[in-house]
Design a protein around this motif. Structure first.
Motif, PDB file in Angstrom:
ATOM      1  N   GLY A  53      20.366 -27.527 -34.036  1.00 26.66           N
ATOM      2  CA  GLY A  53      19.312 -27.556 -35.050  1.00 26.66           C
ATOM      3  C   GLY A  53      18.227 -26.514 -34.905  1.00 26.66           C
ATOM      4  N   ASP A  54      18.492 -25.432 -34.175  1.00 22.64           N
ATOM      5  CA  ASP A  54      17.482 -24.393 -33.944  1.00 22.64           C
ATOM      6  C   ASP A  54      17.592 -23.311 -35.024  1.00 22.64           C
ATOM      7  OD1 ASP A  54      15.843 -22.342 -33.029  1.00 22.64           O
ATOM      8  OD2 ASP A  54      16.367 -22.656 -30.927  1.00 22.64           O
ATOM      9  N   TRP A  55      16.754 -23.417 -36.058  1.00 22.77           N
ATOM     10  CA  TRP A  55      16.806 -22.475 -37.170  1.00 22.77           C
ATOM     11  C   TRP A  55      16.413 -21.059 -36.752  1.00 22.77           C
ATOM     12  CZ3 TRP A  55      19.097 -22.784 -41.735  1.00 22.77           C
ATOM     13  CH2 TRP A  55      19.418 -24.037 -42.239  1.00 22.77           C
ATOM     14  N   GLU A  56      15.459 -20.946 -35.832  1.00 28.03           N
ATOM     15  CA  GLU A  56      15.060 -19.615 -35.354  1.00 28.03           C
ATOM     16  C   GLU A  56      16.246 -18.900 -34.710  1.00 28.03           C
ATOM     17  OE1 GLU A  56      12.479 -17.843 -35.740  1.00 28.03           O
ATOM     18  OE2 GLU A  56      10.621 -18.985 -35.721  1.00 28.03           O
ATOM     19  N   GLU A  57      16.983 -19.644 -33.898  1.00 26.96           N
ATOM     20  CA  GLU A  57      18.141 -19.053 -33.216  1.00 26.96           C
ATOM     21  C   GLU A  57      19.212 -18.643 -34.216  1.00 26.96           C
ATOM     22  OE1 GLU A  57      20.294 -17.529 -30.152  1.00 26.96           O
ATOM     23  OE2 GLU A  57      18.258 -18.326 -30.048  1.00 26.96           O
ATOM     24  N   VAL A  58      19.447 -19.483 -35.207  1.00 28.47           N
ATOM     25  CA  VAL A  58      20.452 -19.165 -36.227  1.00 28.47           C
ATOM     26  C   VAL A  58      20.037 -17.931 -37.017  1.00 28.47           C
ATOM     27  CG1 VAL A  58      21.513 -19.982 -38.369  1.00 28.47           C
ATOM     28  CG2 VAL A  58      21.318 -21.525 -36.425  1.00 28.47           C
ATOM     29  N   THR A 107      31.313  -2.635 -39.579  1.00 27.87           N
ATOM     30  CA  THR A 107      32.063  -2.031 -38.471  1.00 27.87           C
ATOM     31  C   THR A 107      31.783  -2.725 -37.149  1.00 27.87           C
ATOM     32  OG1 THR A 107      31.972   0.094 -39.612  1.00 27.87           O
ATOM     33  CG2 THR A 107      32.559   0.128 -37.274  1.00 27.87           C
ATOM     34  N   ASN A 108      30.548  -3.109 -36.898  1.00 28.54           N
ATOM     35  CA  ASN A 108      30.174  -3.735 -35.626  1.00 28.54           C
ATOM     36  C   ASN A 108      29.628  -5.158 -35.809  1.00 28.54           C
ATOM     37  OD1 ASN A 108      30.540  -1.718 -33.334  1.00 28.54           O
ATOM     38  ND2 ASN A 108      29.437  -0.467 -34.841  1.00 28.54           N
ATOM     39  N   THR A 109      30.057  -5.804 -36.870  1.00 23.99           N
ATOM     40  CA  THR A 109      29.556  -7.144 -37.184  1.00 23.99           C
ATOM     41  C   THR A 109      29.773  -8.131 -36.045  1.00 23.99           C
ATOM     42  OG1 THR A 109      29.875  -6.839 -39.563  1.00 23.99           O
ATOM     43  CG2 THR A 109      29.790  -9.098 -38.763  1.00 23.99           C
ATOM     44  N   ASP A 110      30.988  -8.215 -35.543  1.00 21.73           N
ATOM     45  CA  ASP A 110      31.309  -9.201 -34.500  1.00 21.73           C
ATOM     46  C   ASP A 110      30.550  -8.913 -33.206  1.00 21.73           C
ATOM     47  OD1 ASP A 110      32.997 -10.498 -36.232  1.00 21.73           O
ATOM     48  OD2 ASP A 110      34.808  -9.516 -35.496  1.00 21.73           O
ATOM     49  N   ALA A 111      30.469  -7.637 -32.844  1.00 19.48           N
ATOM     50  CA  ALA A 111      29.771  -7.272 -31.607  1.00 19.48           C
ATOM     51  C   ALA A 111      28.282  -7.629 -31.709  1.00 19.48           C
ATOM     52  CB  ALA A 111      29.947  -5.785 -31.317  1.00 19.48           C
ATOM     53  N   PHE A 112      27.667  -7.353 -32.836  1.00 21.24           N
ATOM     54  CA  PHE A 112      26.252  -7.681 -33.013  1.00 21.24           C
ATOM     55  C   PHE A 112      26.037  -9.199 -33.008  1.00 21.24           C
ATOM     56  CE2 PHE A 112      24.952  -3.365 -34.184  1.00 21.24           C
ATOM     57  CZ  PHE A 112      23.650  -3.353 -33.715  1.00 21.24           C
ATOM     58  N   PHE A 113      26.951  -9.929 -33.621  1.00 24.25           N
ATOM     59  CA  PHE A 113      26.830 -11.392 -33.642  1.00 24.25           C
ATOM     60  C   PHE A 113      26.904 -11.937 -32.217  1.00 24.25           C
ATOM     61  CE2 PHE A 113      28.526 -15.623 -35.392  1.00 24.25           C
ATOM     62  CZ  PHE A 113      27.263 -16.025 -35.798  1.00 24.25           C
ATOM     63  N   ASP A 114      27.819 -11.403 -31.422  1.00 22.02           N
ATOM     64  CA  ASP A 114      27.934 -11.832 -30.029  1.00 22.02           C
ATOM     65  C   ASP A 114      26.724 -11.408 -29.204  1.00 22.02           C
ATOM     66  OD1 ASP A 114      30.340 -13.060 -30.528  1.00 22.02           O
ATOM     67  OD2 ASP A 114      31.573 -11.406 -29.821  1.00 22.02           O
ATOM     68  N   LEU A 115      26.139 -10.260 -29.548  1.00 20.82           N
ATOM     69  CA  LEU A 115      24.911  -9.840 -28.877  1.00 20.82           C
ATOM     70  C   LEU A 115      23.806 -10.864 -29.128  1.00 20.82           C
ATOM     71  CD1 LEU A 115      23.039  -7.873 -27.393  1.00 20.82           C
ATOM     72  CD2 LEU A 115      22.765  -6.615 -29.558  1.00 20.82           C
ATOM     73  N   GLY A 116      23.688 -11.309 -30.375  1.00 21.90           N
ATOM     74  CA  GLY A 116      22.687 -12.317 -30.704  1.00 21.90           C
ATOM     75  C   GLY A 116      22.889 -13.603 -29.936  1.00 21.90           C
ATOM     76  N   LYS A 117      24.151 -14.011 -29.790  1.00 26.68           N
ATOM     77  CA  LYS A 117      24.448 -15.242 -29.062  1.00 26.68           C
ATOM     78  C   LYS A 117      24.143 -15.114 -27.571  1.00 26.68           C
ATOM     79  CE  LYS A 117      28.204 -16.818 -32.094  1.00 26.68           C
ATOM     80  NZ  LYS A 117      29.658 -17.101 -32.174  1.00 26.68           N
ATOM     81  N   SER A 118      24.278 -13.897 -27.050  1.00 25.32           N
ATOM     82  CA  SER A 118      24.100 -13.696 -25.605  1.00 25.32           C
ATOM     83  C   SER A 118      22.637 -13.596 -25.189  1.00 25.32           C
ATOM     84  CB  SER A 118      24.830 -12.418 -25.168  1.00 25.32           C
ATOM     85  OG  SER A 118      24.110 -11.254 -25.540  1.00 25.32           O
ATOM     86  N   LEU A 119      21.762 -13.426 -26.173  1.00 23.81           N
ATOM     87  CA  LEU A 119      20.344 -13.213 -25.870  1.00 23.81           C
ATOM     88  C   LEU A 119      19.501 -14.192 -26.696  1.00 23.81           C
ATOM     89  CD1 LEU A 119      18.206 -11.555 -24.398  1.00 23.81           C
ATOM     90  CD2 LEU A 119      18.354  -9.844 -26.223  1.00 23.81           C
ATOM     91  N   PRO A 120      19.177 -15.356 -26.157  1.00 26.84           N
ATOM     92  CA  PRO A 120      18.453 -16.383 -26.916  1.00 26.84           C
ATOM     93  C   PRO A 120      17.140 -15.872 -27.491  1.00 26.84           C
ATOM     94  CG  PRO A 120      19.292 -17.287 -24.858  1.00 26.84           C
ATOM     95  CD  PRO A 120      19.521 -15.803 -24.789  1.00 26.84           C
ATOM     96  N   PHE A 121      16.870 -16.271 -28.715  1.00 27.65           N
ATOM     97  CA  PHE A 121      15.670 -15.796 -29.398  1.00 27.65           C
ATOM     98  C   PHE A 121      14.390 -16.304 -28.731  1.00 27.65           C
ATOM     99  CE2 PHE A 121      12.540 -15.745 -32.888  1.00 27.65           C
ATOM    100  CZ  PHE A 121      12.599 -14.387 -33.187  1.00 27.65           C
TER     101      PHE A 121
END
Length: 425
Positions: A172-177, A190-204
């Protein structure tokens, strides 16, 4: 004859006469055809009909040939015992339930107005992928507008559902989403998946603690992206690495990406992931209240301004670490900003509206799309050649959805435009 067409005829009750009878001569009245079932089981659920003097509530199964009932093995399947009417094109063999009782049958062959099937076959004649293109000039403009509205809402709904699934994973963390999907947008395909995984690896929540220091934000993002794993090639990268190593230990950062995940081939230097990471780092440093900023803005110009912030000085003149360029690198461009607003902010607003059952947030998402210019690509060009006006991103998103979900899949019977063409006399 196609079964999908018979579903259409039954659902909308396109019969030539208002008086019906079953194959064995009993009077038939149809009060409600039921609801289309997209899962396993009978085709229409919870229909209400009257046969003779008895009113029935139950399911309806539709086949081209009545013998398809046997061919599909329904006579042995208890899931079909609640079928109260078998609707067929031709009645060759009676359908039976598991107990051997015969199911009443309605034969459509004598009830169908000939022009409906003729129009349907003309619509499906091979040609351009947009099958209705040769007839769309005959369709009422209101029909096209209503179908476009339905399509863009469906597109936003689909994206919102993905966001809500991610919300569940983040407890339920809207900021993180919002952070993860903003990262995803900066991949620009081109780098959509890599950027998405970067976001997941670094908590907001970690980034928010360091928002007063853009340099630290940049270090953590490049470090988690895997660009600081090797021996530094210049002083700036060395300083970032030193900062990242300290913060990674402090916050126990793990699961960073490997640098090979990032794609540079055939990208313009301004679109290199290194440049995009620097731009994203600058935006996050300046806007730590990410999700509330997306939901509470009063004017879309506020959003454009927030995404127009310049990256750090080093990335004004470098595309990659150690590779200086004589051309000054600008901040995120107008088209890129519009892409982020369209593909991230609008779906987040729509998801927020679904989550809170708030139509105002959904309307705000549609309004944002309406304020953005239409996309320009080969699919939109196809629609424009048919004489359709596509002025805003709301329009282009609608017709991209129509093309993808209806035209390519030949779902003309589920499209208001196709249905009007079929019904025309």
């Amino acid at each position: 004859m196609e079964e999908a067409f018979l579903h259409f005829i039954w659902k909308f009750q396109h019969f030539r006469t208002s008086v019906h009878s079953t194959a064995d001569g009993q009077e038939l009245s149809i009060f409600h055809p039921g609801h289309r079932n997209t899962d396993a089981g009978p085709d229409f659920l919870n229909a209400r009909i009257k046969i003779g003097e008895i009113t029935w509530n139950g399911h309806v199964e539709i086949h081209v040939m009545a013998s398809d009932w046997l061919r599909h093995g329904h006579q042995h399947d208890k899931a079909y015992d609640n079928v109260i009417l078998h609707v067929v094109w031709e009645n060759d063999i009676p359908a039976t339930r598991t107990d051997g009782n015969i199911i009443p049958t309605l034969v459509l062959k004598e009830l169908l107005s000939p022009h409906l099937y003729l129009n349907y076959k003309k619509l499906l004649e091979p040609g351009d992928e947009i099958l209705c293109g040769k007839f769309i000039g005959q369709v009422k403009s209101l029909t096209v507008i209503n179908m476009a509205d339905r399509a863009v809402a469906g597109r936003l709904q689909e994206r919102a559902e993905a966001i809500l699934r991610e919300l569940f994973l983040t407890e339920g963390d809207w900021e993180e989403v919002a952070w993860r999907y903003l990262c995803r947008a900066f991949g620009f395909r081109t780098n959509t998946d890599a950027f998405f995984d970067l976001g997941k690896s670094l908590p907001f929540k970690i980034l928010k603690k360091e928002c007063r220091n853009p340099y630290t934000i940049e270090a953590m993002m490049f470090g988690q992206a895997g660009f600081l794993d090797n021996e530094p090639v210049d002083e700036y990268q060395a300083k970032l690495k030193m900062e990242y190593d300290f913060k990674a230990k402090k916050y126990n950062l793990e699961k960073r990406l490997h640098s090979y995940r990032w794609k540079f081939l055939r990208l313009r230097p301004a679109n290199f992931p290194t440049v995009r990471i620097s731009q994203l780092a600058a935006i996050i440093s300046a806007q730590p209240r990410l999700f509330s900023f997306f939901t509470d803005y009063q004017d879309s110009r506020e959003l454009r301004k927030a995404f127009s912030i310049r990256q750090s000085l080093y990335w004004h003149e470098h595309y990659q670490f150690g590779e200086k360029t004589s051309h000054r690198i600008g901040n995120l461009g107008k088209n890129s900003i519009e892409s982020v607003l369209m593909n991230t902010v609008a779906p987040l607003l729509f998801a927020w509206g679904i989550h809170r059952d708030d139509d105002a947030s959904k309307e705000k998402a549609l309004q944002l799309l309406g304020e953005l210019p239409a996309e320009s690509n080969s699919i939109i060009s196809k629609w424009k050649l048919l004489g359709l006006e596509i002025k805003s991103a709301c329009d282009s998103q609608a017709f991209l959805e129509l093309y993808k979900e209806y035209c390519l899949r030949k779902r003309c019977l589920e499209c208001s435009i196709g249905m009007e063409i079929i019904r025309a006399k």
